[in-house]
Structures are given as structure tokens and as C-alpha cells.
Design an enzyme around this catalytic site. Structure first.
Site: not given
Length: 313
Positions: A96-99, A116
Site C-alpha cells: 500500500l502506497c510507499t510500501g 506507488t
């Protein structure tokens, strides 16, 4: 029971951590857990600490593993090792996102398409040239690995995973409980530059809601414009600004979604499914379903409604 385990990697937004808890808890088939390398109070960006009680041993037996957070910073080596081991054991891997930066550091995105948050997409591409970064998509699936763009796009990805596992009906139910659209068309390019405010402070959300109630009708641009009280030209321009799609493209997406739900939840013949979803004929239904998801209506129903025991509508 399908176990979803989110691995929190500070710095992290508390909103990102809450998304899988909110979305997957709305479906009875999932057990959702949260873990981190150092259990206990975990700092968040711009908010209070959250308490994550479980360590990385919570990844044992996880069916889906979500990397959450990092802000693009280096992740602990023990997190990267745990993610590699989970992938090697067959867990579905997502971020999720910056993961996505965490997955990239673990080497799990090498040779794959990924996304991202648009503001960090160039950095991801520069630091990890083996990753094919798609900066204009809300989420990406490649090689069995899933990545999402920032913030609300994580909701889109979680709903997509539910749709993959249990079909459109389950995903639609989860979306209703979360008060979000089950499928949000368009991509991150909608949000990179702030769109102009709707003219006269209006939005076409009421017209979209009205169209969803009348998908079985042959709706035209004129019909939509008349309901919105505007010209066809203004409707087309503003509709695209709000959804990322033209009105007719948006209608087609929603018709296919309705057809999928009918295939999952009823025993209606294919021509009736096509008619109730506004796709016209069984041949048209087959054409659009194959183009959208790669399955014929018969194959889709066999996969998501094999017993066909639910009541007809």
C-alpha cells in the site's frame, strides 16, 4: 479463513494501517492482523503513535501479506527477509502506497510493473531501475504481486483483492460498508494536478447515481445531460474531469460490473443478464466480459456462483 497480515514499516500513516482493517473486516472470509519488526508503540506521520502488538512471526501462515509504510526510507533487514520467506512459501504479496519501496528493497518487484504514490514514483524508478514503475495507475498487478498508489488508492487495491477472491458481489458489499465506489475508474493522473472546480459548484455524482439505477435502459449522452441540467459538451468535459472516463466509457464499466454481480448472485439466463445490465444481448455480454476480465459469462458464473442456488431477481 483467508489470513491477511499487514507489515507496518515506520514511518507510516495511521490511515494506511487502518485501510486493510476497515476493508477486509467487512467481508466474513478474512482474518486481518497487523505486525511490525519491533512490536509496541509505533510512530506515525503527523499523528499519535499506534500500538502494534505482534512481531514478524505473525507472518507465519499468512495468505496475503501487505507491506505498509516506510515513506521510501530503508526498511529493517529482518522485514525484508520475512517478506522474501513469505513470498517463497506462496503468500500473495502486496503493498500500500510507499510500501512498494519495501517490496523493491526485498527484490520482490524486480522485472515487474509496480506503482506507488505519484509524488514518489520518480524516486522509486531511479532507485530501483529493475522495477517498471507505472506512475499513472491506481494499482498494478504483475506476476502475482500487487502494488497501490497513495492514500485512497489502497482502498481500491483491497477491494480488487476481495473481487479476485470472492467476486464482484462481495467487493461491492465491502465498498458499500466503507461508503466508497466499488471500482474507481481512471488513474493517478487525475490527481497529479488539481482539476478545476465543478462549474457553479455542482458535481455529476447525482447523475451517476441516477444512471446506476437505470442501467437497464439505453442511456444516451443526451439523457445524462438532461438529468444533470447541462449541455452534452459540458457534461462530457466535466464528467471526464471527475471520473477519468467519458460518460459512455463509465456507463460500460458499470454495466459490466452489474452483469458480473447478476452472474454471481442469480440463475438468470445470459440474455436476461445482458438485458438487466444494459448490455443488450448475450453476444454483447460475452464480448464485453471477455474484453474486461478474460472470462466468458459461463466461465465466470462457474467460478463465482457454481451452485446457482441464490434467488433470481
Amino acid at each position: 479463513m483467508h489470513r491477511v497480515t499487514a507489515v507496518v514499516v515506520p514511518p507510516v500513516l495511521s490511515f494506511d494501517v487502518s485501510i486493510p482493517l476497515m476493508v477486509f473486516h467487512n467481508v466474513e472470509h478474512y482474518d486481518v492482523r497487523v505486525c511490525t519488526a519491533r512490536p509496541g508503540p509505533t510512530p506515525t506521520v503527523g499523528g499519535p503513535d499506534i500500538v502494534v502488538p505482534d512481531g514478524l512471526d505473525a507472518l507465519a501462515g499468512a495468505d496475503t501479506v501487505l507491506a505498509v509504510g516506510s515513506g521510501g526510507e530503508p526498511a529493517p533487514e529482518e522485514v525484508l527477509d520475512a517478506l522474501r520467506k513469505a513470498a517463497a512459501k506462496g503468500a500473495r504479496i502486496a503493498s500500500l502506497c510507499t510500501g512498494a519501496f519495501v517490496l523493491a528493497q526485498a527484490g520482490l518487484l524486480d522485472g515487474l510493473r509496480a506503482t506507488t504514490h505519484w509524488g514518489l514514483a520518480a524516486d522509486l524508478a531511479t532507485r530501483f531501475p529493475a522495477v517498471d514503475v507505472q506512475s499513472d495507475l491506481l494499482f498494478v498487478e504483475d506476476g502475482g504481486v500487487f502494488t497501490s498508489a497513495g492514500a485512497a488508492a489502497a482502498i481500491d487495491l483491497c477491494l480488487h483483492l476481495i473481487r479476485v477472491d470472492h467476486g464482484a458481489s462481495a467487493a461491492n458489499a465491502a465498498a458499500r460498508l466503507a461508503v466508497v465506489p466499488p471500482v474507481r475508474p481512471g488513474g493517478q493522473s487525475q490527481f497529479i494536478e488539481t482539476p478545476l472546480p465543478p462549474e457553479r459548484g455542482t458535481s455529476f455524482a447525482p447523475t451517476r447515481a441516477w444512471a446506476l439505477e437505470h442501467l437497464d435502459r439505453p442511456l444516451t449522452l443526451t439523457d445524462l445531460a438532461r438529468h444533470a441540467g447541462t449541455s452534452v459538451r459540458t457534461l462530457t468535459r466535466r464528467f471526464h474531469a471527475e471520473t477519468g472516463l467519458s460518460p459512455l466509457q463509465w456507463l460500460l464499466h458499470r454495466r459490466v460490473d452489474r452483469a458480473r454481480e447478476l452472474l454471481e448472485t442469480t440463475r438468470l439466463p445470459m440474455d436476461q443478464v445482458a438485458r438487466k445490465s444494459g448490455l443488450g444481448s448475450a453476444d454483447s455480454l460475452r464480448k464485453h466480459l471477455v474484453a474486461r476480465i478474460g472470462l466468458t459469462p459461463t466461465a465466470y458464473r462457474a467460478g463465482f456462483n457454481p451452485s446457482g442456488t441464490r434467488a433470481e431477481v
